[in-house]
Motif scaffolding. Structure first.
Motif, short mmCIF file in Angstrom:
data_model
loop_
_atom_site.label_atom_id
_atom_site.label_comp_id
_atom_site.label_asym_id
_atom_site.label_seq_id
_atom_site.Cartn_x
_atom_site.Cartn_y
_atom_site.Cartn_z
N SER A 103 1.24 -1.15 0.08
CA SER A 103 0.28 -0.12 -0.08
C SER A 103 0.96 1.21 -0.31
O SER A 103 0.47 2.44 -0.49
CB SER A 103 -1.05 0.09 1.82
OG SER A 103 -0.55 -0.29 2.49
N ARG A 104 1.60 1.38 0.18
CA ARG A 104 3.10 2.10 0.60
C ARG A 104 3.45 2.90 -0.80
O ARG A 104 3.93 3.81 -1.08
CB ARG A 104 3.92 1.94 1.22
CG ARG A 104 3.71 2.41 2.50
CD ARG A 104 4.26 2.71 3.79
NE ARG A 104 4.53 2.05 5.16
CZ ARG A 104 4.58 2.11 6.33
NH1 ARG A 104 6.50 1.88 5.93
NH2 ARG A 104 4.97 1.51 7.66
N SER A 165 -0.14 -8.50 -5.41
CA SER A 165 1.05 -7.00 -4.68
C SER A 165 1.86 -5.94 -6.06
O SER A 165 1.52 -5.53 -6.01
CB SER A 165 1.53 -7.37 -3.32
OG SER A 165 2.61 -7.66 -4.09
N GLN A 168 -0.75 -4.75 -8.39
CA GLN A 168 -1.57 -3.33 -7.73
C GLN A 168 0.02 -2.40 -7.69
O GLN A 168 -0.71 -1.60 -8.32
CB GLN A 168 -1.44 -3.83 -6.68
CG GLN A 168 -1.33 -2.40 -5.85
CD GLN A 168 -2.44 -3.01 -4.09
OE1 GLN A 168 -2.67 -4.28 -3.66
NE2 GLN A 168 -2.59 -1.82 -3.43
#
Length: 315
Positions: A103-104, A165, A168
């Motif tokens: 997410s970072r 991930s 993403q």
């Protein structure tokens, strides 16, 4: 933090982590030098030996903006390139580091690219290559699928990210390319099996796959054929997968023998340095090559590490 001379006339054979650490130390020492006229009262004595500032004076060679401490201070007003932008090929490699949530990465990617653009005073780069933690290419493993169906152990013991991930993160890169900030995208350490699973999930395909062939120069035939079929250029590198471990970062910045005198020797030491555990977030390497001469005119690094409530960029 920042490191590296602004002009380099030849390629280096050093591993990227050795080059990075040497560049950072050199930059820190250079930033702590003061003019001879400030040390001995002799303004015209150009042969006087510059002196190193004491640990307590680190605020004189760093700069702080909001909660970010620049080590050393960076002057973005100095021109980064000597010729017109179209005379250069600018390549950037972004290392996502272990233990940092997916997410970072959106913010980290934009942060890293923005610093390079400001440093070189350009509005775009030609190629961005991203390196994910826990993934390292091994020619002997070509054809295996052990890391494709979820998380697994990378060749260096790090946990490799799952494909979701990675995809993403790639979405963020695609957006930056659509905005014109990046001309081409690339990956590092992807074998043919990993590429086969990744490519169908992309909107903008990677133009480059950069792999580490370690001590040999043999690229597996299966990868060569697959890359050619998919229009992907294969490049090699000698970068270290664990480019900036936490312990190394603390040694660089602490009040130890070779440190910069900013952090306390340990997270809790009461020695005048900043306290807190340090967590490196990312490292980015940039290179600007003059097209018609093949000369590296500008090369350097930025890195970001978080210490307690402080966030520190490193170039």
């Amino acid at each position: 933090m920042s490191g590296g001379p602004s002009v380099i006339r030849k390629l280096t054979s050093d591993k990227s982590n050795v080059e990075l650490l040497n560049a950072l130390r050199s930059n820190f020492v250079a930033a702590q030098q003061i003019e001879p006229s400030h040390t001995n009262g002799a303004p015209h004595d150009t042969h006087a030996v510059p002196q190193r500032l004491s640990y307590s004076d680190y605020t004189t060679w760093t700069s702080k903006q909001d909660d970010t401490l620049y080590v050393p201070a960076i002057d973005f007003s100095v021109p980064g390139l000597t010729e017109d932008r179209d005379q250069y090929d600018i390549t950037v490699k972004l290392f996502y580091l272990p233990g940092i949530p997916t997410s970072r990465r959106c913010a980290h990617t934009r942060e890293a690219i923005d610093l390079v653009l400001k440093e070189l005073r350009v509005d775009s780069i030609d190629l961005l290559i991203v390196s994910f933690p826990g993934i390292s290419f091994d020619a002997d493993d070509e054809g295996e699928e052990e890391l494709l169906d979820g998380e697994g152990e990378g060749n260096d013991g790090e946990t490799a990210p799952d494909m979701d991930s990675i995809v993403q993160t790639w979405r963020t890169l695609e957006l930056l390319q659509e905005k014109g900030m990046i001309s081409q995208l690339g990956l590092a350490e992807f074998d043919s099996e990993r590429l086969a699973k990744f490519l169908p999930q992309t909107k903008i395909r990677p133009s480059v796959d950069q792999i580490n062939v370690k001590d040999c120069c043999v690229v597996p035939k299966s990868l060569i054929l697959y890359a050619k079929q998919e229009g992907i250029e294969l490049l090699t590198h000698n970068d270290c997968t664990d480019i900036l471990p936490p312990g190394t970062t603390r040694d660089l910045l602490s009040r130890g023998e070779k440190g910069a005198g900013i952090l306390a020797a340990t997270a809790t030491a009461d020695d005048g340095g900043l306290k807190g555990d340090i967590e490196p977030q990312w490292v980015v390497k940039y290179t600007a090559v003059v097209k018609d001469r093949g000369v590296i005119e500008n090369k350097g690094y930025f890195a970001l590490a978080e210490v307690g409530s402080y966030i520190r960029p490193v170039d």
